[in-house]
Design an enzyme around this catalytic site. Structure first.
Site, PDB file in Angstrom:
ATOM      1  CG  ASP A 167      -1.962   1.049   1.204  1.00  0.00           C
ATOM      2  OD1 ASP A 167      -2.298   1.509   0.107  1.00  0.00           O
ATOM      3  OD2 ASP A 167      -2.447   1.431   2.285  1.00  0.00           O
ATOM      4  CG  ASN A 182      15.733 -41.684  14.204  1.00  0.00           C
ATOM      5  OD1 ASN A 182      16.838 -41.603  13.686  1.00  0.00           O
ATOM      6  ND2 ASN A 182      14.704 -42.254  13.626  1.00  0.00           N
TER       7      ASN A 182
END
Length: 877
Positions: A331, A707
């Protein structure tokens, strides 16, 4: 269902509108009629349907394939493998991730509630000929509302009477200057910003007074239309899309790996039940359990840094999404400019002064600034002058040279001829200290010059001939080309104030000069636009302002492309709109902004939309990333994903850099976790093929340990790594793909190299005649060391690992050392040995494991160095 008004009241006369709504403008509606109409039209509120509930927000956190894979992993670990500790750890990760996301997003689902608050709580209305103050929610079509300076307009209404009525419509149109209103009809196809015969919900009266007939309430208003646009689903951010894609691909890999392992085990004559559990365990190990948590923590850290830089993030993934932006639709008013009119130049009949603070200290300059102060309705407020921005700019000019309050007290106003859109001028009559009268006039130069007979000079008035008038008009045309708004000032002395002032008194005026003003560009914006352009980001301006003003601002900022007006834009469909041609879009409506966002997205662009007004909210919601200004409306803020608390366009560029750094880090995290998991798959698969008769190469608990812990801490360190040099010197990654075919091949060969080092230790252990428990512990240890070393290769994107300082990321270094220390506890403590079936290793075993890890590290580093050299040579050529 409430429908929009089926005719164009702005194009009809006030009497026709009153007739169509069966109301007498002089008396308004009766109370009984109001009750009937309210039953038909409903309350004057913006009720748009069911809101997002707390449960909806919580459920949204689980709409991710990776999350459901983790849920499956937890179920398998606990119910099938009996590893309830691992199951609870996985579920804890899922819960933490969901809670952080829920907390962020639950604060941001209020856009429609803010829209409801746009309606004024009270309104002054004529009921049975008597003025009454009623709740705005009670208004109905046909009500006659009374408007005065300072009021918030409670509904869309057709003006029937206006006296110098001016309305601030910036929240709806983006126009920085107050809009004058009159009762005269306008063209039926006029845009919202050009409907001078209408006032709209949520706008503010800044000057004058008037009366208007309500023609639309609730969702039938212009703001209601915006509320409907906000009901469109917000598109997922690029990171959300990519993580969903990663989750799906991992899911496919898990199924494939499980099937292959099960088949190989049965072929090797292992019991099917045991092989099923082993296959499921390996499939679980193939899932990077730590990825969602690392992503969430990485984004949360980015949010904290952004908050410190005055950018408030409503949605975690918005941080990365802005870094992906290839187009910023911004804008103008309040974003690129200050939303404050400021005098830039003053043109006298014999020359132009380019600085408002450099007027000569003479009688002519004093006469000009005196008229600027007198013919002016701006008033003193607690923070300065209030009123129409143009009049505030004139008072600011006058304040540099005189005491405005003192002049107004010495020259009290006695009469006035108000401004309207047809006259394009305003005149006020003042009593002078000497007992005479002076007429102060301001207006459009083309309307005021023909009424001037003389022109002021330092030596006194001279005749204003045609040649001089044309010269002034050429100066005004030059101001217009620069995007400046020009106002002419004039005066005339009388012996006494006319008993009944008329337009005939606005003759034989003395021309004083032309004042040129503009909504000034923010100081930091040009550099920010230039930096964004250098980073390969297209900056385009989308504004409700007129084309001339928008063109000048676009040229001043160096925006690429042509200018496209709202009328031409509305005539195009999304498919035929060649958005790349245009750098400035002027006189646009809210729906036009949404069309532009969709047109850019259809061409593969990742669109960031900035704004501050109600009119920006739908486009902020439709864009890939909506960025609202902190000084803007609540509607814009809460429809956006990010709010700039300092209204600073330069903060957007900082957010882009932050987002790019986060995406780069997340890509490192994904590369590290997946290449490590691929290595585990290769170790298990090849280990079964070659050594399956001796036992499982790795236990399920060992795989899950690697993991969740050994991979998790280094991955977290990668997630908060410092941005690589030159991050803003290259264009945005349009593909945003963490798992392109090329990257999958890279991860595959890296995982293969890591697995090769581990498998060599198995071969050594078997050939050395070691017990299988010792061999497996050596392989387990080698896998840990290999992955901890591999993290440094993954971290080095643009330079080799040795050229990347270890001290640059203390969390990463601490994560690697912490993981190694935890692994020592698994190998050497009785609890670790019992839970993970390990055994203590001697010096020889450690040397073999370390040698395999160093060898794998060196091979990956060498290949990656050759790849970087090849890429550099191709770019140079």
């Amino acid at each position: 269902m409430i429908e929009r008004t089926p005719w164009a009241p702005h194009a009809s006369t006030a009497l026709d509108v009153a007739s169509a709504l069966s109301v007498d403008p002089a008396t308004g509606l009766g109370y009984e009629e109001v009750r009937e109409r309210r039953a038909k039209h409903g309350p004057n509120r913006l009720d748009t349907g069911p809101r997002t509930t707390t449960f909806d927000l919580l459920l949204r956190q689980f709409k991710n394939p990776m999350v459901w894979l983790l849920v499956v992993a937890a179920t398998v670990s606990g119910a099938l493998l009996g590893e309830w500790i691992d199951a609870w750890v996985i579920l804890a990760i899922v819960g933490l991730n969901a809670w952080i996301g829920f907390r962020q997003e639950s604060r941001a689902e209020k856009a429609l509630s803010s829209l409801k608050e746009m309606a004024a709580p009270l309104a002054v209305v004529l009921r049975d000929g008597i003025e009454a103050s009623v709740p705005a929610a009670d208004l109905v079509p046909g009500d006659v509302i009374v408007l005065e300076a300072g009021d918030r307009v409670p509904a869309d209404a057709r003006v029937v009477f206006a006296s110098h009525l001016q309305v601030d419509e910036a929240v709806l149109t983006g126009e920085s200057m107050a809009a004058p209103k009159s009762s005269d009809p306008v063209d039926a196809d006029a845009s919202v910003g050009d409907r001078a015969s209408m006032v709209f919900t949520g706008t503010s009266i800044v000057a004058g007074r008037g009366a208007a007939i309500v023609v639309a309430t609730g969702l039938a208003t212009e703001v209601g239309a915006i509320a409907r646009l906000l009901e469109e689903d917000e598109p997922p951010t690029p990171l959300e899309v990519e993580l969903a894609r990663v989750g799906r691909r991992i899911g496919y890999l898990v199924v494939l790996v499980a099937a292959v392992i099960f088949g190989v085990g049965v072929w090797r004559e292992f019991p099917p039940e045991a092989m099923f559990l082993t296959a499921v365990a390996l499939a679980v190990a193939a899932i990077p359990e730590g990825l969602p948590a690392v992503v969430t923590i990485t984004l949360a850290k980015g949010v904290q840094r952004m908050a410190a830089a005055r950018a408030i993030v409503r949605k975690l993934t918005a941080v990365e999404a802005l870094g992906a932006a290839s187009v910023i639709c911004t804008d103008k008013t309040g974003t690129l400019t200050r939303n404050e009119m400021l005098v830039q130049a003053i043109a006298f009949v014999d020359g132009t002064v380019d600085d408002r603070t450099s007027l000569a200290d003479d009688d002519r300059s004093r006469r000009l600034v005196q008229v600027a102060a007198l013919c002016n309705d701006a008033r003193v407020g607690s923070t300065g002058f209030l009123g129409d921005p143009t009049e505030v700019a004139l008072v600011d000019l006058a304040g540099h040279y005189l005491d405005v309050d003192a002049v107004r007290a010495a020259y009290p106003r006695r009469e006035e001829i108000g401004f309207d859109s047809s006259r394009k001028r305003m005149s006020t009559f003042h009593q002078t200290p000497a007992g005479r009268a002076v007429l102060a006039t301001k207006g459009a130069p083309e309307m005021l010059l023909p009424r001037c007979a003389l022109a002021d000079t330092p030596a006194g008035p001279i005749p204003l001939d045609d040649a001089t008038s044309r010269a002034i008009q050429e100066v005004v045309a030059g101001f217009a080309q620069q995007g400046l708004r020009a106002l002419a000032l004039a005066h005339r002395y009388f012996d006494a104030i006319p008993a009944v002032p008329t337009e005939d008194d606005e003759q034989d005026l003395v021309f004083l000069g032309v004042v040129a003003m503009s909504d000034e560009i923010r100081d930091e914006v040009p550099a920010a636009v230039a930096e964004a352009t250098a980073a390969g980001i297209r900056v385009v301006m989308v504004t409700g302002d007129h084309e001339v003003t928008a063109t000048a601002v676009g040229a001043a900022l160096g925006l690429e492309g042509e200018v496209l007006g709202g009328g031409r834009l509305r005539a195009m469909d999304t498919g035929s709109l060649e958005v790349e041609r245009y750098g400035v879009y002027a006189r646009v409506d809210p729906a036009d902004k949404v069309k532009l966002v969709h047109a850019w997205q259809a061409r593969g662009a990742i669109v960031a939309m900035t704004g501050d007004g109600v009119n920006d909210a739908p486009a902020l919601n439709a864009a890939d990333i909506g960025v609202a200004m902190g000084s803007g409306t609540d509607v814009a803020k809460e429809a956006a994903s990010m709010v700039l608390a300092d209204d600073n366009f330069a903060t957007i560029v900082g957010a882009v850099k932050e987002g790019r750094g986060i995406y780069s880090n997340l890509r490192k995290v994904v590369s590290f976790l997946l290449s490590a998991n691929i290595a585990e798959v290769f170790v298990m698969l090849i280990g079964f093929l070659l050594l399956g008769s001796r036992g499982e190469p790795l236990l399920a608990t060992q795989l899950l340990w690697v993991n969740l812990v050994t991979d998790g801490l280094p991955a977290l360190g990668l997630g908060v790594d410092r941005p690589a040099p030159g991050l803003m010197a290259r264009p945005p990654d349009r593909s945003r793909s963490m798992l392109s075919v090329r990257r999958q091949l890279d991860l595959a060969w890296q995982g293969g190299v890591l697995a090769g080092g581990v498998l060599l230790t198995y071969a050594w252990g078997v050939s050395a005649g070691l017990e299988w428990e010792v061999v497996r512990t050596v392989g387990f240890t080698t896998l840990v060391l290999t992955q901890l070393a591999h993290v440094w290769n993954v971290r080095a994107l643009t330079a080799g690992p040795l050229a990347t300082p270890l001290a640059g990321n203390r969390l990463l270094l601490g994560g690697v050392l912490g993981s190694f220390a935890l692994h020592l506890g698994v190998v050497y403590t009785s609890v670790g040995q019992r839970l993970f079936e390990t055994t203590a290793l001697g010096m020889t075993e450690w040397l073999v494991a370390a040698g395999a890890a160093v060898g794998s590290f060196g091979v990956v580093a060498a290949v990656r160095a050759r790849q970087r050299t090849r890429v550099a040579l191709s770019r140079a050529s």
